[in-house]
Design a protein around this motif. Structure first.
Motif, PDB file in Angstrom:
ATOM      1  N   GLN A  60       4.697  -6.296   7.845  1.00 59.51           N
ATOM      2  CA  GLN A  60       4.529  -6.818   6.353  1.00 59.51           C
ATOM      3  C   GLN A  60       4.735  -5.714   5.215  1.00 59.51           C
ATOM      4  OE1 GLN A  60       1.620  -5.457   8.274  1.00 59.51           O
ATOM      5  NE2 GLN A  60       0.265  -7.295   8.009  1.00 59.51           N
ATOM      6  N   PHE A  61       4.749  -6.222   4.209  1.00 59.00           N
ATOM      7  CA  PHE A  61       5.096  -5.092   2.976  1.00 59.00           C
ATOM      8  C   PHE A  61       4.629  -5.817   1.761  1.00 59.00           C
ATOM      9  CE2 PHE A  61       8.292  -8.528   2.797  1.00 59.00           C
ATOM     10  CZ  PHE A  61       8.616  -8.650   1.367  1.00 59.00           C
ATOM     11  N   SER A  62       4.474  -5.113   0.858  1.00 63.51           N
ATOM     12  CA  SER A  62       4.174  -5.751  -0.650  1.00 63.51           C
ATOM     13  C   SER A  62       5.066  -4.760  -1.697  1.00 63.51           C
ATOM     14  CB  SER A  62       2.828  -5.374  -0.836  1.00 63.51           C
ATOM     15  OG  SER A  62       2.306  -4.066  -0.848  1.00 63.51           O
ATOM     16  N   ILE A  63       5.320  -5.227  -2.895  1.00 73.49           N
ATOM     17  CA  ILE A  63       6.123  -4.506  -4.023  1.00 73.49           C
ATOM     18  C   ILE A  63       5.470  -4.409  -5.434  1.00 73.49           C
ATOM     19  CG2 ILE A  63       8.488  -5.154  -2.785  1.00 73.49           C
ATOM     20  CD1 ILE A  63       7.411  -6.593  -6.184  1.00 73.49           C
ATOM     21  N   SER A  64       5.739  -3.185  -5.876  1.00 70.34           N
ATOM     22  CA  SER A  64       5.097  -3.407  -7.307  1.00 70.34           C
ATOM     23  C   SER A  64       6.133  -3.408  -8.525  1.00 70.34           C
ATOM     24  CB  SER A  64       4.464  -2.047  -7.560  1.00 70.34           C
ATOM     25  OG  SER A  64       5.412  -1.112  -7.649  1.00 70.34           O
ATOM     26  N   SER A  65       5.808  -3.810  -9.588  1.00 66.40           N
ATOM     27  CA  SER A  65       6.811  -3.996 -10.752  1.00 66.40           C
ATOM     28  C   SER A  65       7.415  -2.685 -10.918  1.00 66.40           C
ATOM     29  CB  SER A  65       6.035  -4.816 -11.966  1.00 66.40           C
ATOM     30  OG  SER A  65       5.112  -3.806 -12.436  1.00 66.40           O
ATOM     31  N   LYS A  66       6.774  -1.611 -10.480  1.00 61.01           N
ATOM     32  CA  LYS A  66       7.252  -0.043 -10.776  1.00 61.01           C
ATOM     33  C   LYS A  66       8.453   0.281 -10.184  1.00 61.01           C
ATOM     34  CE  LYS A  66       3.664   0.995 -13.440  1.00 61.01           C
ATOM     35  NZ  LYS A  66       4.034   0.869 -14.803  1.00 61.01           N
ATOM     36  N   GLY A  67       8.753  -0.436  -9.125  1.00 58.11           N
ATOM     37  CA  GLY A  67       9.941  -0.356  -8.376  1.00 58.11           C
ATOM     38  C   GLY A  67       9.914   0.299  -6.884  1.00 58.11           C
ATOM     39  N   GLN A  68       8.312   0.074  -6.690  1.00 61.28           N
ATOM     40  CA  GLN A  68       7.974   0.825  -5.034  1.00 61.28           C
ATOM     41  C   GLN A  68       7.762  -0.321  -4.287  1.00 61.28           C
ATOM     42  OE1 GLN A  68       5.795   1.485  -7.997  1.00 61.28           O
ATOM     43  NE2 GLN A  68       7.100   3.382  -8.500  1.00 61.28           N
ATOM     44  N   MET A  69       7.967  -0.183  -2.870  1.00 58.81           N
ATOM     45  CA  MET A  69       7.639  -1.133  -1.964  1.00 58.81           C
ATOM     46  C   MET A  69       6.630  -0.169  -0.610  1.00 58.81           C
ATOM     47  SD  MET A  69      10.375  -2.821   0.800  1.00 58.81           S
ATOM     48  CE  MET A  69      10.069  -2.607   2.363  1.00 58.81           C
ATOM     49  N   ARG A  70       5.626  -1.090  -0.324  1.00 58.15           N
ATOM     50  CA  ARG A  70       4.683  -0.181   0.741  1.00 58.15           C
ATOM     51  C   ARG A  70       4.843  -1.012   1.925  1.00 58.15           C
ATOM     52  NH1 ARG A  70      -1.554   1.584   0.395  1.00 58.15           N
ATOM     53  NH2 ARG A  70      -1.761   2.443   2.354  1.00 58.15           N
ATOM     54  N   LEU A  71       4.998  -0.425   3.176  1.00 56.38           N
ATOM     55  CA  LEU A  71       4.860  -1.164   4.237  1.00 56.38           C
ATOM     56  C   LEU A  71       3.514  -1.167   4.835  1.00 56.38           C
ATOM     57  CD1 LEU A  71       8.019   0.308   6.146  1.00 56.38           C
ATOM     58  CD2 LEU A  71       8.044  -1.847   5.135  1.00 56.38           C
ATOM     59  N   GLY A  72       3.082  -2.281   5.538  1.00 57.58           N
ATOM     60  CA  GLY A  72       1.530  -2.275   6.020  1.00 57.58           C
ATOM     61  C   GLY A  72       0.818  -3.360   5.550  1.00 57.58           C
ATOM     62  N   PRO A  73      -0.467  -3.433   5.997  1.00 57.21           N
ATOM     63  CA  PRO A  73      -1.400  -4.474   5.514  1.00 57.21           C
ATOM     64  C   PRO A  73      -1.978  -4.140   4.360  1.00 57.21           C
ATOM     65  CG  PRO A  73      -2.459  -3.124   7.255  1.00 57.21           C
ATOM     66  CD  PRO A  73      -1.156  -2.558   7.199  1.00 57.21           C
ATOM     67  N   VAL A  74      -1.841  -3.150   3.642  1.00 56.95           N
ATOM     68  CA  VAL A  74      -2.416  -2.844   2.369  1.00 56.95           C
ATOM     69  C   VAL A  74      -1.458  -2.823   0.988  1.00 56.95           C
ATOM     70  CG1 VAL A  74      -3.789  -0.980   1.149  1.00 56.95           C
ATOM     71  CG2 VAL A  74      -4.033  -1.247   3.300  1.00 56.95           C
ATOM     72  N   ALA A  75      -1.934  -3.512   0.257  1.00 53.95           N
ATOM     73  CA  ALA A  75      -0.639  -3.555  -0.972  1.00 53.95           C
ATOM     74  C   ALA A  75      -0.593  -2.319  -1.485  1.00 53.95           C
ATOM     75  CB  ALA A  75      -1.293  -4.556  -1.959  1.00 53.95           C
ATOM     76  N   VAL A  76       0.682  -2.187  -2.116  1.00 59.25           N
ATOM     77  CA  VAL A  76       1.153  -1.255  -2.805  1.00 59.25           C
ATOM     78  C   VAL A  76       0.327  -0.965  -4.226  1.00 59.25           C
ATOM     79  CG1 VAL A  76       2.969  -2.227  -4.057  1.00 59.25           C
ATOM     80  CG2 VAL A  76       3.196   0.159  -3.541  1.00 59.25           C
ATOM     81  N   SER A  77       0.084   0.212  -4.544  1.00 61.52           N
ATOM     82  CA  SER A  77      -0.533   0.307  -5.515  1.00 61.52           C
ATOM     83  C   SER A  77      -0.002   0.097  -7.123  1.00 61.52           C
ATOM     84  CB  SER A  77      -1.420   1.818  -5.961  1.00 61.52           C
ATOM     85  OG  SER A  77      -1.939   2.200  -6.943  1.00 61.52           O
ATOM     86  N   ALA A  78      -0.605  -0.331  -8.098  1.00 61.91           N
ATOM     87  CA  ALA A  78       0.147  -0.586  -9.340  1.00 61.91           C
ATOM     88  C   ALA A  78       0.651   0.663 -10.209  1.00 61.91           C
ATOM     89  CB  ALA A  78      -0.501  -1.540 -10.217  1.00 61.91           C
ATOM     90  N   ILE A  79       0.094   1.811  -9.854  1.00 63.80           N
ATOM     91  CA  ILE A  79       0.143   3.098 -10.348  1.00 63.80           C
ATOM     92  C   ILE A  79       1.747   3.881  -9.992  1.00 63.80           C
ATOM     93  CG2 ILE A  79      -2.090   3.739 -10.291  1.00 63.80           C
ATOM     94  CD1 ILE A  79      -1.368   5.870  -7.819  1.00 63.80           C
ATOM     95  N   ASN A  80       2.229   4.658 -10.848  1.00 67.00           N
ATOM     96  CA  ASN A  80       3.373   5.495 -10.458  1.00 67.00           C
ATOM     97  C   ASN A  80       3.057   6.165  -9.246  1.00 67.00           C
ATOM     98  OD1 ASN A  80       4.647   4.360 -12.719  1.00 67.00           O
ATOM     99  ND2 ASN A  80       4.200   5.850 -13.911  1.00 67.00           N
ATOM    100  N   TYR A  81       4.236   6.325  -8.378  1.00 64.35           N
ATOM    101  CA  TYR A  81       4.147   7.177  -7.105  1.00 64.35           C
ATOM    102  C   TYR A  81       4.883   8.252  -7.258  1.00 64.35           C
ATOM    103  CZ  TYR A  81       1.555   3.915  -3.950  1.00 64.35           C
ATOM    104  OH  TYR A  81       0.581   3.256  -3.494  1.00 64.35           O
ATOM    105  N   THR A  82       4.276   9.187  -7.949  1.00 67.01           N
ATOM    106  CA  THR A  82       5.260  10.474  -8.106  1.00 67.01           C
ATOM    107  C   THR A  82       4.914  11.279  -6.929  1.00 67.01           C
ATOM    108  OG1 THR A  82       3.571  11.130  -9.241  1.00 67.01           O
ATOM    109  CG2 THR A  82       5.297  10.558 -10.508  1.00 67.01           C
ATOM    110  N   THR A  83       3.638  11.149  -6.392  1.00 64.36           N
ATOM    111  CA  THR A  83       3.256  11.794  -5.195  1.00 64.36           C
ATOM    112  C   THR A  83       2.219  11.026  -4.305  1.00 64.36           C
ATOM    113  OG1 THR A  83       3.037  13.838  -6.412  1.00 64.36           O
ATOM    114  CG2 THR A  83       1.988  13.972  -4.381  1.00 64.36           C
ATOM    115  N   PRO A  84       2.991   9.941  -3.517  1.00 62.29           N
ATOM    116  CA  PRO A  84       2.134   9.157  -2.582  1.00 62.29           C
ATOM    117  C   PRO A  84       1.092  10.069  -1.529  1.00 62.29           C
ATOM    118  CG  PRO A  84       4.418   8.996  -2.237  1.00 62.29           C
ATOM    119  CD  PRO A  84       4.393  10.072  -3.099  1.00 62.29           C
ATOM    120  N   ARG A  85       0.269   9.382  -1.108  1.00 61.36           N
ATOM    121  CA  ARG A  85      -0.638   9.944  -0.130  1.00 61.36           C
ATOM    122  C   ARG A  85       0.199   9.969   1.163  1.00 61.36           C
ATOM    123  NH1 ARG A  85      -4.891   5.817  -0.871  1.00 61.36           N
ATOM    124  NH2 ARG A  85      -4.840   5.745   1.252  1.00 61.36           N
TER     125      ARG A  85
END
Length: 148
Positions: free
Chosen positions: A84-109
């Motif tokens: 599974q995946f999720s996306i944000s209006s900021k232009g990021q996509m995250r893989l996995g069961p947790v939704a991507v954050s709405a913050i800017n990903y300048t330094t993802p964890r």
């Protein structure tokens, strides 16, 4: 003798900083795990019909996040299975069961698998949308995302 001691202290600090830098980056993706090639025979995916909306038109979306959505097949990245995946209006996509954050990903964890091809203060206008389609047949499935 004092200058030698000062030099030794500076060297020690430099070594610690260098070790911290390398330790902090050892969790990153390695390009050695992927082969890169050029293919001029590809084509774009027709997304004029048959797509599913993730963030539908009608509302200005500046900090919007899609729900976690099943891809329709299992995608392997760095030997980890992601269904599974999720996306944000900021232009990021995250893989996995947790939704991507709405913050800017300048330094993802380091524990997040995030793709950020358009990372920044982006938004989706009220007339725009983000939609996707899965094409192909096993084992050659393709997930195509589009933002209008």
């Amino acid at each position: 003798m004092k200058s030698i001691q000062q030099f030794s202290n500076k060297s020690f600090i430099s070594i610690v900083v260098i070790l911290m830098f390398f330790y902090g980056n050892d969790r990153g993706q390695s390009t050695a795990n992927y082969a890169y090639a050029t293919n001029t025979l590809g084509s774009l995916t027709n997304m004029s019909s048959g797509t599913t909306d993730l963030l539908a038109a009608g509302v200005l979306r500046q900090n919007a996040v899609s729900p976690v959505t099943k891809i329709g097949f299992t995608f392997y990245y760095m030997s980890v299975a992601y269904p599974q995946f999720s996306i944000s209006s900021k232009g990021q996509m995250r893989l996995g069961p947790v939704a991507v954050s709405a913050i800017n990903y300048t330094t993802p964890r380091v524990d997040e698998t995030v793709f950020a091809p358009m990372s920044g203060f982006n938004s989706i206008q009220a007339s725009g949308k983000v939609h996707y389609i899965v094409t192909g047949t096993a084992p050659d499935w393709v997930l195509s995302l589009n933002s209008l």
